[in-house]
Design a protein around this motif. Structure first.
Motif, PDB file in Angstrom:
ATOM      1  N   THR A 228       0.820  -1.220   0.000  1.00  0.00           N
ATOM      2  CA  THR A 228       0.000   0.000   0.000  1.00  0.00           C
ATOM      3  C   THR A 228       0.850   1.265   0.000  1.00  0.00           C
ATOM      4  OG1 THR A 228      -0.167  -0.059   2.418  1.00  0.00           O
ATOM      5  CG2 THR A 228      -1.928  -1.131   1.165  1.00  0.00           C
ATOM      6  N   PHE A 229       2.157   1.129   0.118  1.00  0.00           N
ATOM      7  CA  PHE A 229       3.060   2.275   0.069  1.00  0.00           C
ATOM      8  C   PHE A 229       4.440   1.777  -0.362  1.00  0.00           C
ATOM      9  CE2 PHE A 229       2.940   0.598   4.362  1.00  0.00           C
ATOM     10  CZ  PHE A 229       4.280   0.461   4.696  1.00  0.00           C
ATOM     11  N   MET A 230       5.363   2.716  -0.571  1.00  0.00           N
ATOM     12  CA  MET A 230       6.702   2.320  -0.995  1.00  0.00           C
ATOM     13  C   MET A 230       7.681   3.464  -0.757  1.00  0.00           C
ATOM     14  SD  MET A 230       6.740   2.655  -5.155  1.00  0.00           S
ATOM     15  CE  MET A 230       6.486   4.241  -5.963  1.00  0.00           C
ATOM     16  N   MET A 231       8.960   3.122  -0.823  1.00  0.00           N
ATOM     17  CA  MET A 231      10.011   4.124  -0.829  1.00  0.00           C
ATOM     18  C   MET A 231      10.899   3.841  -2.036  1.00  0.00           C
ATOM     19  SD  MET A 231      12.619   5.389   2.195  1.00  0.00           S
ATOM     20  CE  MET A 231      13.656   3.916   2.284  1.00  0.00           C
ATOM     21  N   TYR A 372       2.014   3.070 -10.243  1.00  0.00           N
ATOM     22  CA  TYR A 372       2.197   3.157  -8.789  1.00  0.00           C
ATOM     23  C   TYR A 372       1.816   1.831  -8.144  1.00  0.00           C
ATOM     24  CZ  TYR A 372       1.903   4.935  -3.987  1.00  0.00           C
ATOM     25  OH  TYR A 372       2.076   5.139  -2.641  1.00  0.00           O
ATOM     26  N   VAL A 373       0.706   1.253  -8.601  1.00  0.00           N
ATOM     27  CA  VAL A 373       0.287  -0.051  -8.081  1.00  0.00           C
ATOM     28  C   VAL A 373       1.329  -1.107  -8.434  1.00  0.00           C
ATOM     29  CG1 VAL A 373      -1.530  -1.801  -8.087  1.00  0.00           C
ATOM     30  CG2 VAL A 373      -2.131   0.618  -8.315  1.00  0.00           C
ATOM     31  N   GLU A 374       1.870  -1.042  -9.653  1.00  0.00           N
ATOM     32  CA  GLU A 374       2.888  -2.016 -10.057  1.00  0.00           C
ATOM     33  C   GLU A 374       4.133  -1.891  -9.181  1.00  0.00           C
ATOM     34  OE1 GLU A 374       5.826  -2.359 -13.846  1.00  0.00           O
ATOM     35  OE2 GLU A 374       3.729  -2.830 -14.282  1.00  0.00           O
ATOM     36  N   MET A 375       4.594  -0.666  -8.944  1.00  0.00           N
ATOM     37  CA  MET A 375       5.837  -0.462  -8.204  1.00  0.00           C
ATOM     38  C   MET A 375       5.714  -0.842  -6.734  1.00  0.00           C
ATOM     39  SD  MET A 375       7.121   3.167  -9.825  1.00  0.00           S
ATOM     40  CE  MET A 375       8.671   3.254  -8.918  1.00  0.00           C
ATOM     41  N   HIS A 378       2.858  -5.025  -7.319  1.00  0.00           N
ATOM     42  CA  HIS A 378       3.006  -6.083  -8.316  1.00  0.00           C
ATOM     43  C   HIS A 378       4.411  -6.672  -8.363  1.00  0.00           C
ATOM     44  CE1 HIS A 378      -0.703  -4.621 -10.830  1.00  0.00           C
ATOM     45  NE2 HIS A 378      -1.005  -5.031  -9.607  1.00  0.00           N
ATOM     46  N   VAL A 379       5.431  -5.837  -8.102  1.00  0.00           N
ATOM     47  CA  VAL A 379       6.810  -6.340  -8.181  1.00  0.00           C
ATOM     48  C   VAL A 379       7.090  -7.420  -7.141  1.00  0.00           C
ATOM     49  CG1 VAL A 379       7.790  -4.274  -9.245  1.00  0.00           C
ATOM     50  CG2 VAL A 379       7.617  -4.409  -6.751  1.00  0.00           C
ATOM     51  N   ASN A 380       6.197  -7.555  -6.152  1.00  0.00           N
ATOM     52  CA  ASN A 380       6.332  -8.635  -5.166  1.00  0.00           C
ATOM     53  C   ASN A 380       5.671  -9.928  -5.636  1.00  0.00           C
ATOM     54  OD1 ASN A 380       7.715  -7.137  -3.187  1.00  0.00           O
ATOM     55  ND2 ASN A 380       5.804  -6.222  -2.463  1.00  0.00           N
ATOM     56  N   SER A 381       4.943  -9.869  -6.735  1.00  0.00           N
ATOM     57  CA  SER A 381       4.158 -11.012  -7.208  1.00  0.00           C
ATOM     58  C   SER A 381       4.995 -11.935  -8.094  1.00  0.00           C
ATOM     59  CB  SER A 381       2.944 -10.499  -7.995  1.00  0.00           C
ATOM     60  OG  SER A 381       2.393 -11.509  -8.801  1.00  0.00           O
TER      61      SER A 381
END
Length: 476
Positions: A228-231, A372-375, A378-381
């Protein structure tokens, strides 16, 4: 009173057009170079002081990712090599998991990369380049107060209260997401406009060098995806990283003390604490509040033959595809190409520019939201990573038939909306291919079992052996 008078162009007796560019940011400064190179008289009007002389440069500072579209525009005015030499190549995303493991996801082929560039330095370089043209002039401390779409008349106010009245053949609004030029568009019939704030904000932190060197591998865009968030972190020439935390405002507001900051980072980004520094985190987190991000769409981009919008004034996008600046720079080169096509007939040029550019800019605005959703998630999928490998393999085997979306957007000038259409078609074809392959493999397995049934007697376990194994399992 200052009036820009049109001059006769001796080569073909056409009237030499006068262009007023409102906004001296990245797109405005580059546009000045484009118009001046074309031989038009151009004046840039910027409300701020000259950032090349300012002690503190106000405004956004999210690092920029320069890619093919932006480079092509810079190349057109002879600036590509100079800017590229001052950027840092990033060949892949570097994904940071919670346990500290780092996994690269390449952007494309080995030779393909995006560049981390400093916004303020790039703006300064473009302003300086614009000043090298004798038919270009920069005017700072000029805030637009009013203008007329019919007459091309503008009124600017300076900080000392004095006013200047300017007239031009073409007014180019490059004055950002909260454009003063665009306000006149809003008063006109059949102008479509939407503004959307996403529920996430951003905050910037600095990761200093360690022993004079980068604290992490420099040739990557580092990402800490947390669903739900990222850095993210981008490298700078001074060996620092600019870290940007993207998170819902609700989450930012829950953190009110230095200890809570450290607790949050220990939970979500533990490997970053020794790199940023616990004390620096406690201070930097509260230096400025989280900043908002807005997405702006509008159409058309022009009024008659007198005014046109470009850059964020026409299409502010959230920063998650790294295309905001690149799209703005591509505006400049697309407009120049249309100027050439229609022999500088402004009525035809402006209408064609709106027709061509609006669907592309709306497409990249939507893609930025999607990315934004991908970064962050999705990159964890595993399915996402599998599909990335499949897409890359198919692109290698059929380079002209299957082209990954990121490649089309970042490493080509394929029109944004065409890239989206092609991506959707490819996605459908590849998913169906994988489904049919899986179904075929399953049917093949069933067929082999039917043709060659296993010997049940060989597979079965005698009853006494089965009971003895169960007894052994139950025994302590």
């Amino acid at each position: 009173q200052k009036v820009l008078n049109a001059m006769e162009e001796p080569s073909d007796n056409r009237q030499k057009k006068v262009v007023a560019v409102v906004g001296g940011g990245l797109v405005g400064a580059l546009n000045a170079c484009f118009f001046a190179k074309r031989g038009l008289d151009v004046e840039v009007f910027e409300s701020r002081e000259d950032i090349r002389q300012a002690k503190v440069v106000k405004g956004r500072s999210i690092n920029l990712a320069l890619s093919h579209r932006g480079r092509q525009a810079l190349k057109h005015v002879g600036m590509e090599e100079k800017i590229v030499s001052q950027g840092i190549p990033m060949h892949a995303r570097m994904i940071h998991s919670l346990n500290g493991k780092q996994s690269p996801i390449p952007y494309g082929k080995k030779s393909q990369y995006i560049l981390s560039v400093d916004r303020a330095n790039l703006n300064k370089q473009l302003l300086t380049e614009a000043e090298t043209y004798p038919n270009a002039k920069l005017n700072f401390d000029h805030k637009l107060q009013d203008w007329s779409a019919e007459k091309g008349l503008m009124t600017f106010v300076r900080s000392d209260g004095t006013k200047e009245h300017i007239q031009a053949d073409l007014i180019v609004g490059c004055d950002g997401a909260f454009s003063a030029i665009r306000k006149q568009f809003l008063r006109r019939s059949r102008f479509n406009y939407s503004q959307t704030y996403i529920p996430h904000g951003y905050m910037e932190l600095t990761m200093p060098p360690i022993n004079g060197e980068f604290a992490m591998k420099p040739n990557y865009l580092h990402i800490w995806p947390r669903n739900t968030f990222m850095m993210i972190a981008l490298p700078n020439l001074d060996k620092t990283f600019t870290c940007t935390l993207f998170m819902p405002f609700d989450e930012f507001e829950k953190i009110t003390t230095g200890d809570q900051v450290i607790e949050f980072f220990q939970k979500c980004f533990p490997d970053s604490i020794p790199l940023i520094g616990a004390d620096a985190l406690r201070e930097d987190y509260f230096r400025l509040p989280a900043q908002a991000m807005v997405s702006v769409k509008c159409s058309p981009y022009h009024i008659g033959d007198k005014c046109v919008l470009m850059g964020d004034a026409a299409h502010a996008v959230v920063p998650f595809y790294g295309q905001g600046m690149n799209a703005g720079f591509e505006d400049c080169i697309v407009f120049d190409e249309i100027m050439e096509q229609f022999n500088e007939d402004l009525a035809a040029v402006l209408a064609e520019y709106s027709r061509v550019r609006v669907p592309d800019d709306h497409a990249i605005a939507d893609l930025a939201m999607y990315n934004y959703v991908e970064m962050r998630a999705h990159v964890n999928s595993k399915w996402f990573l599998f599909r990335k490998h499949v897409d890359n393999i198919l692109h290698f085997v059929m380079p002209k038939t299957i082209i990954p979306l990121y490649t089309m957007v970042t490493f080509t000038r394929t029109r944004y909306h065409k890239a989206v259409e092609r991506w959707q078609w490819q996605d459908k074809v590849i998913n169906r291919g994988l489904l049919f392959s899986a179904a075929g493999a399953a049917l093949g397995g069933v067929f082999l079992l039917i043709k060659n049934p296993p010997d049940v007697n060989k597979l079965s376990i005698p009853a006494e052996k089965m009971w003895s194994r169960l007894a052994a399992l139950r025994s302590p």
